[in-house]
Design a protein around this motif. Structure first.
Motif, mmCIF file in Angstrom:
data_model
loop_
_atom_site.group_PDB
_atom_site.id
_atom_site.type_symbol
_atom_site.label_atom_id
_atom_site.label_comp_id
_atom_site.label_asym_id
_atom_site.label_seq_id
_atom_site.Cartn_x
_atom_site.Cartn_y
_atom_site.Cartn_z
ATOM 1 N N GLU A 1195 -26.898 -103.544 42.286
ATOM 2 C CA GLU A 1195 -26.732 -102.539 43.700
ATOM 3 C C GLU A 1195 -26.311 -100.976 42.560
ATOM 4 O O GLU A 1195 -26.265 -100.066 42.637
ATOM 5 C CB GLU A 1195 -24.715 -102.721 43.790
ATOM 6 C CG GLU A 1195 -25.441 -104.150 45.268
ATOM 7 C CD GLU A 1195 -23.908 -104.803 45.465
ATOM 8 O OE1 GLU A 1195 -23.643 -104.253 46.662
ATOM 9 O OE2 GLU A 1195 -23.758 -105.393 44.968
ATOM 10 N N GLU A 1196 -26.192 -100.908 41.000
ATOM 11 C CA GLU A 1196 -25.019 -100.337 40.803
ATOM 12 C C GLU A 1196 -26.958 -98.878 40.242
ATOM 13 O O GLU A 1196 -27.259 -97.805 39.973
ATOM 14 C CB GLU A 1196 -24.805 -100.519 39.264
ATOM 15 C CG GLU A 1196 -23.173 -100.609 39.667
ATOM 16 C CD GLU A 1196 -22.344 -101.486 38.598
ATOM 17 O OE1 GLU A 1196 -22.625 -100.454 37.097
ATOM 18 O OE2 GLU A 1196 -20.953 -101.856 39.276
ATOM 19 N N GLY A 1197 -27.892 -99.803 39.492
ATOM 20 C CA GLY A 1197 -28.872 -99.200 38.863
ATOM 21 C C GLY A 1197 -30.375 -98.766 39.584
ATOM 22 O O GLY A 1197 -30.710 -98.382 39.601
ATOM 23 N N SER A 1198 -29.816 -99.775 40.678
ATOM 24 C CA SER A 1198 -31.202 -99.448 41.383
ATOM 25 C C SER A 1198 -30.866 -99.486 43.109
ATOM 26 O O SER A 1198 -31.696 -99.079 43.802
ATOM 27 C CB SER A 1198 -32.009 -100.923 42.164
ATOM 28 O OG SER A 1198 -32.476 -101.121 40.357
ATOM 29 N N VAL A 1199 -29.927 -99.589 43.925
ATOM 30 C CA VAL A 1199 -29.351 -99.282 45.176
ATOM 31 C C VAL A 1199 -29.212 -97.552 45.265
ATOM 32 O O VAL A 1199 -28.077 -97.515 44.606
ATOM 33 C CB VAL A 1199 -28.585 -100.213 45.293
ATOM 34 C CG1 VAL A 1199 -28.112 -99.519 47.100
ATOM 35 C CG2 VAL A 1199 -29.416 -101.124 45.565
ATOM 36 N N ASN A 1200 -29.969 -97.312 45.706
ATOM 37 C CA ASN A 1200 -29.495 -95.475 46.328
ATOM 38 C C ASN A 1200 -28.422 -94.889 47.282
ATOM 39 O O ASN A 1200 -29.483 -95.674 48.656
ATOM 40 C CB ASN A 1200 -30.098 -94.850 46.158
ATOM 41 C CG ASN A 1200 -30.597 -94.613 44.205
ATOM 42 O OD1 ASN A 1200 -30.401 -94.254 43.444
ATOM 43 N ND2 ASN A 1200 -32.389 -95.258 44.473
#
Length: 1218
Positions: A1195-1200
């Motif tokens: 969620e932190e690295g890939s979800v915008n």
């Protein structure tokens, strides 16, 4: 003339019938007046005139005069009926008072010695000539009867005015009907429509498309529902093939559509008889959605929605829920009167309607054939006569507007008349020409009304009362018959006939006449032993019922405001409409039915108090039915704030004591509420009450045992219930060590039927008490549940011999089909005489913790189809099973062992090798378990006493025990148990009958060889196999054995921690559903799965990625991986081309999901609590729902998050978090 003007004759025609003579006969008899001559004269001179007046009035200019006479006749009939009823009430009141005095005299013998009975003090004086002075009630009854007789006698003047001739066939009620005359059901002219719809339903939709909708559209009565049922029945017949749809569901939408009600209906219909549903806990939209997801997840369903109307909302709520969890190929078939409604729901589904079948009228030849099929059934008329009468029939058919319902009903009305004339050499042509001359133009219901007018009077009343139900409502037979009984509609011909049986006969007369029809819907409710037939009304027949009852029956629904005439007798009204209609309701002095519904109450205020305050203002002394319901709107029901909600929804009727005490005619009192209910003491004075059903009663009146007319009682815990000898429905009886609650209270309740649960049997103190219950005389009971209450664990100090004696004393009812024992504490099973057990089809034993052995069951229970053995902690032996057993369940029987001679002949070295293998496997198993779970297992094993039936001398481990110590203790226990199993003296095989369809083995002991022998038998019908907590199983049988299970569709392996090999599972030809849970020791390299699989659920298993990589699964649609360990941190599922739904939960070792674009059918992806998951690449464009929750790195690295819409996105796909 408009048809509405003649409805008065149609609606009231029933009263001009032999029912008048029957009421006069009953009334004069109760007065002790011999009226035989008078009644014979009425039967000879008046009754023939009544019918002729009704028939002649139909087209007469004097019709209004006849209608006025009928209204006066009906008022006089009701008045006489009420007067007779009050006389009966006084008789019952005196009887109750006498019983109370007798009880007091028994309790005070000294006082009773000097007591002078009241009937000695008051002597009724006698006039000269020997005539008794009548009581005021009798005087009122006599006047009412004379008035009724006088008004009925006016028929002769009307006959002269109308020029009618007496009809001598009217003197006796028409109660007979030859059921053989009913032609077989047949659909005419719709084969092409059916074939086209089925073809479209079976056509697979494009990948990623919304659920396709097919609509059948046409005017009312054209045959939309019949065609839908035609399709439904054919597809339902294919269900066993597993080729198309499962489940197939039918719901009725109606004009008052509610998504929550439709969702509840879907849940019920998606359930099976083996998993009945309790909807009581589904109090929110979210709970309903979760339950639907559970029921239809990864299934290809067909949903038929009948009678859809255009609504502004709610359809999207339903379709969002359905589309999230179903398989591609699921379809929806709707019927509607216009194109607008299907178009509306198509928009809610995100697509246009795939196909609209605009149903036109039947072709002329097809319609004539349909009419002749019912008017001239081939069983009664030969082909020559049918051809001879065809032209007249064709002329009649032309007047029916090509309405199939009218064709059936008019044809069915004509058929017995023709048959009667045929038998008496009558002129069939003249009769048909007379019908053909009828003017049925201008209104489609005229023909139906004509048919209704020729319905016997007793059936007219029963049918028309159904208009109180909501349109499309489904009802059980008993539900309707109870209402008919309450209104006095049922008049048995035989005085010895049970009134309910006569009512069933009425229903069985209305069904073949098409006034009431069997419902397509089948419900499976929680703990419901008998699933009765359901019925409903066709829409046009509902319209007819509304028309003929418009002046005396009103139902207010939703926001519709209906006029409430002062003449009405029956009213159904929402709770929130009571207050605004209080002025009209206060005028309803003759009201006989009041049904207060709680539909969609969305106020958080004290609505229940509002209901009772509204009722308090009314004076409804003539009520025979009072139904009060309170259901808070789902969205407003906060279960977390239970104290507040219980208070807000409490239905306290104590302030209605006077209101209730005045209802001397009341037969039915039903109170249901989401909160508690308080009944006033005045309920104990309702001496004519037949049905008392109160849900969630917090307290009950003290003297309910005075209600000697009660036939159905829901609340339990009533003192001296043995006085209520008319009881037929009593689901629960609680035994207490308190006077008035003894088991002997059941002694004379021999009319009990259906299901009975006798609870708290530990309070029975002797076998004599059990014998005195007299169960053997209760020939109408079909299901009996016997329950003893005791702590589940701990030392049992009870006298087990007493329990056995009590069980022997409870001699079984002769027609029992279901027997449940819960908590029985005897060591041996009672062998009742075979004649007491020979009819039992379902036997369930639960928590019988002292029971060690069961007798051979093939002779004692030859008809048993379902056997459940649950929590029998000391059961050691199970002999032969019933010969036609279908469902077999064992859960938690730790001493029950199945071994073969081959197992018992193992050498010491072989046994030592088995123990060593087990020890090595536990190391792997323990690494995948939670400490708390292990401690619980150890505590459970210790308390249940697995050590050869003797308690362990060691102390049970504390919750904070060292995990290694727990492991050592558990391992020692398990190895000693293994030694005992392999050291038995005799083999014990599990031999299943060839009829078996479902087997559930949990918490017992069966060796690999014994399990293989079990499945080597001929088991052609075995479809479901559940194995759980079987610690001795190390491998499944070979391919040679499993290949013979040609019908097995579901296989579940749970907590079989020693299992290393799936054996020949790949050879199961029809396996569609596989569950592997708690099997961490599986050898992934040798696990070759069946290619027929459609759904797999892995939980707490190791290297499932390798298992999947080695498998060929072209049909796999649903994959769920939960708490599993993988060989690689990067997962790919490229070989699963048909995968529709993928769920990965609590897999901490997974870091990435790659190449998901290969999953071209994937629509649902759920990722939860995968703490190390960092990337998900190449998502397929077919995704419809993508959920990520508890995956922080991903969620932190890939979800915008889109800055404008606020929608979370990953790879161009929107992401949800729940």
């Amino acid at each position: 003339m408009p048809v509405l003007e003649s409805i008065g004759v149609a609606a009231l025609g029933w009263v001009a019938s032999p029912l008048v003579k029957m009421l006069l006969d009953e009334g004069f008899a109760s007065l002790g007046i011999n009226a035989d001559k008078k009644l014979e004269e009425m039967e000879r001179n008046v009754l023939p005139v009544l019918k002729s007046v009704i028939e002649k009035a139909e087209d007469s200019p004097h019709r209004r005069k006849v209608e006025g006479w009928l209204q006066r006749l009906k008022d006089a009939y009701d008045g006489a009926e009420d007067a007779l009823d009050l006389l009966n009430y006084d008789r019952l009141k005196r009887k109750a008072a006498g019983a109370a005095r007798s009880s007091k005299r028994r309790s005070n013998p000294v006082r009773s010695f000097f007591h002078i009975p009241k009937h000695v003090k008051w002597v009724i004086p006698v006039l000269k000539g020997g005539r008794d002075i009548l009581s005021p009630q009798k005087i009122k009854l006599k006047r009412s009867l004379n008035k009724l007789e006088k008004i009925a006698g006016e028929a002769e003047k009307l006959r002269t005015l109308l020029g009618a001739q007496p009809d001598q066939t009217a003197a006796v009620p028409d109660r007979s009907r030859e059921t053989t005359s009913l032609p077989p059901p047949k659909v005419f002219g719709r084969d092409k429509n059916r074939e086209e719809i089925i073809r479209l339903l079976k056509t697979e939709p494009a990948a990623g498309a919304p659920i396709p909708i097919i609509a059948i559209v046409g005017r009312p009565g054209v045959g939309k529902t019949t065609l839908a049922q035609y399709v439904f029945d054919q597809l339902k017949g294919e269900l066993g093939d597993k080729q198309h749809f499962d489940p197939i569901m039918w719901v009725y939408a109606s004009r008052n559509f509610s998504a929550s009600e439709i969702m509840k209906e879907i849940i019920l219909q998606a359930s099976t008889a083996s998993e009945p549903q309790d909807l009581g806990n589904l109090n929110s939209l979210q709970a309903l959605q979760l339950k639907i997801s559970e029921k239809i997840n990864a299934k290809k369903f067909l949903l038929v929605i009948d009678d859809v109307w255009c609504h502004e909302n709610d359809w999207d709520t339903l379709f969002i829920c359905l589309s999230k969890c179903c398989l591609p190929g699921s379809k929806i078939l709707v019927t509607s009167q216009t194109d607008d409604a299907p178009t509306k729901i198509g928009a809610a589904n995100g697509a246009a309607v795939e196909y609209i079948c605009r149903l036109e009228d039947l072709a002329e030849n097809d319609f004539v054939d349909l009419f002749i099929h019912y008017a001239l059934p081939s069983g009664k008329f030969d082909s020559h006569l049918r051809e001879e009468l065809k032209e007249e029939c064709k002329t009649i058919a032309e007047k029916l507007y090509k309405d199939p319902t009218a064709a059936k009903m008019v044809g069915d009305t004509i058929a017995p008349q023709l048959a009667r004339r045929l038998g008496s050499q009558g002129n069939l042509h003249a009769y048909l020409r007379k019908i053909a001359d009828k003017d049925w133009s201008g209104d489609r219901t005229k023909a139906l009304m004509w048919s209704y007018q020729h319905l016997p009077a007793h059936l007219q009343r029963c049918f028309s009362y159904c208009s109180l139900y909501p349109r499309g409502h489904t009802f059980e037979a008993l539900e309707l018959v109870q209402l008919w009984m309450a209104q006095g509609f049922i008049k048995p011909d035989d005085p010895n006939e049970r009134v309910e049986d006569a009512g069933d006969g009425y229903l069985n007369e209305l069904v073949p006449r098409f006034y009431i029809q069997h419902s397509t819907i089948v419900h499976y409710f929680f703990e419901s032993e008998n699933h009765g037939s359901y019925y409903t009304l066709h829409e046009l027949l509902y319209d007819l019922a509304e028309k003929v009852t418009r002046n005396y029956c009103v139902r207010i629904e939703g926001n519709r405001q209906s006029e409430i005439p002062s003449t009405i007798r029956h009213l159904c009204i929402p709770a929130n409409k009571l207050n605004e209609n209080k002025e009209e309701i206060c005028k309803l002095e003759k009201l006989r039915t009041l049904i207060v519904t709680g539909e969609r109450i969305n106020s958080k205020g004290d609505v229940a108090t509002g209901i009772s305050n509204s009722l308090k203002q009314f004076s409804l002394k003539k009520l025979r039915v009072l139904v009060l319901g309170l259901n808070l709107e789902d969205s407003e029901l906060n279960l977390e704030d239970s104290e507040l909600n219980l208070k807000d929804s409490e239905l306290n009727l104590e302030n209605l004591a006077k209101f209730i005490s005045e209802m001397k005619h009341l037969r039915i009192l039903q109170v249901s509420s989401t909160g508690k209910c308080v009944l006033p003491e005045s309920v104990s004075t309702l001496y004519q009450l037949q049905v008392l059903e109160v849900k969630n009663a917090s307290s009950l009146p003290k003297f309910l045992n005075n209600l000697v007319s009660l036939r159905y009682l829901q609340p339990s815990g009533i003192a001296e219930i043995g006085k209520l000898t008319s009881l037929q429905g009593l689901e629960n009886f609680l035994v207490k060590r308190k006077e008035g609650y003894e088991l002997e209270q059941l002694q004379n309740l021999n009319e009990l039927r259906g299901r009975l649960c006798i609870d708290n049997l530990e309070n029975v103190e002797s076998k004599d008490s059990a014998i005195a219950a007299n169960l053997k005389e209760k020939k109408h009971l079909d299901t009996l549940r016997l329950e003893w209450r005791k702590p589940r664990y701990g030392k049992d100090n009870v006298n087990s011999n007493l329990d056995a004696e009590i069980l022997a004393g409870l001699q079984l009812p002769p027609n029992l089909t279901g027997l449940h024992l819960d908590g029985y504490r005897g060591q041996s099973w009672l062998s009742w005489p075979e004649n007491q057990t020979s009819n039992i089809q379902k036997l369930a034993l639960r928590r019988c913790q002292m029971l060690q052995e069961l007798p051979p069951m093939d002779q004692l229970y030859p008809c048993c189809r379902s056997l459940e053995l649950l929590h029998l902690y000391r059961l050691e032996a199970l002999h032969t099973l019933p010969p036609i057993l279908e469902n077999f369940t064992i859960i938690c029987a730790p001493f029950l062992t199945f071994v073969t001679n081959e197992d018992l002949q193992l050498s010491q070295d072989d046994k030592r090798s088995v123990r060593e293998v087990m020890r090595n496997r536990t190391q792997e198993w323990f690494r995948h378990q939670y400490k708390d779970e292990l401690v619980f297992r150890e505590v459970r094993n210790y308390i249940e006493g697995r050590m050869n039936g003797r308690e362990c001398s060691n102390i049970a481990p504390a919750a904070d025990a060292d995990i290694a110590a727990v492991w050592g203790r558990w391992l020692e226990t398990h190895e000693r148990k293994t030694e005992l199993i392999y050291s038995r003296q005799n083999e014990a095989k599990l031999l299943l009958p060839s009829t078996i369809t479902m087997v559930w083995l949990e918490g017992c002991n069966i060796t690999d060889d014994a399990f293989s022998v079990c499945l080597q038998q001929n088991l052609p019908f075995l479809t479901k196999l559940f194995l759980e907590d079987l610690e001795m199983i190390t491998r499944l049988p070979s391919a040679d054995v499993l290949a013979n299970l040609k019908s097995l569709q579901t296989l579940s392996l749970t907590d079989c921690w020693a299992l290393t090999s799936l054996g020949g599972i790949g050879s199961l030809p029809c396996l569609t559903d596989l569950i592997l849970s708690g099997c961490p020791c599986l050898d992934s390299e040798t696990a070759f799965l069946s290619s027929s699989l459609q759904s797999i659920h892995f939980q707490s298993c190791a290297v499932v990625d390798v298992i999947l990589a080695n498998a060929d699964l072209p049909r796999l649609s649903e994959l769920w991986i939960d708490q599993c360990h993988m060989r690689t941190a990067s997962l790919q599922f490229g070989n699963l081309r048909s995968l529709h739904s993928l769920s990965i939960w609590d897999c901490s070792g997974v870091s990435s999901l790659v190449d998901l674009q290969e999953l071209r059918s994937l629509e649902f992806l759920f990722l939860r609590n995968c703490s190390k998951l960092q990337s998900v690449t190449n998502l397929p464009g077919s995704l419809k729902s993508f959920v990520i929750h508890g995956c922080p790195l991903l969620e932190e690295g890939s979800v915008n998050t889109d800055p404008i819409s606020g929608v979370r996105m990953l790879g161009g796909i929107s992401v949800d978090d729940n």
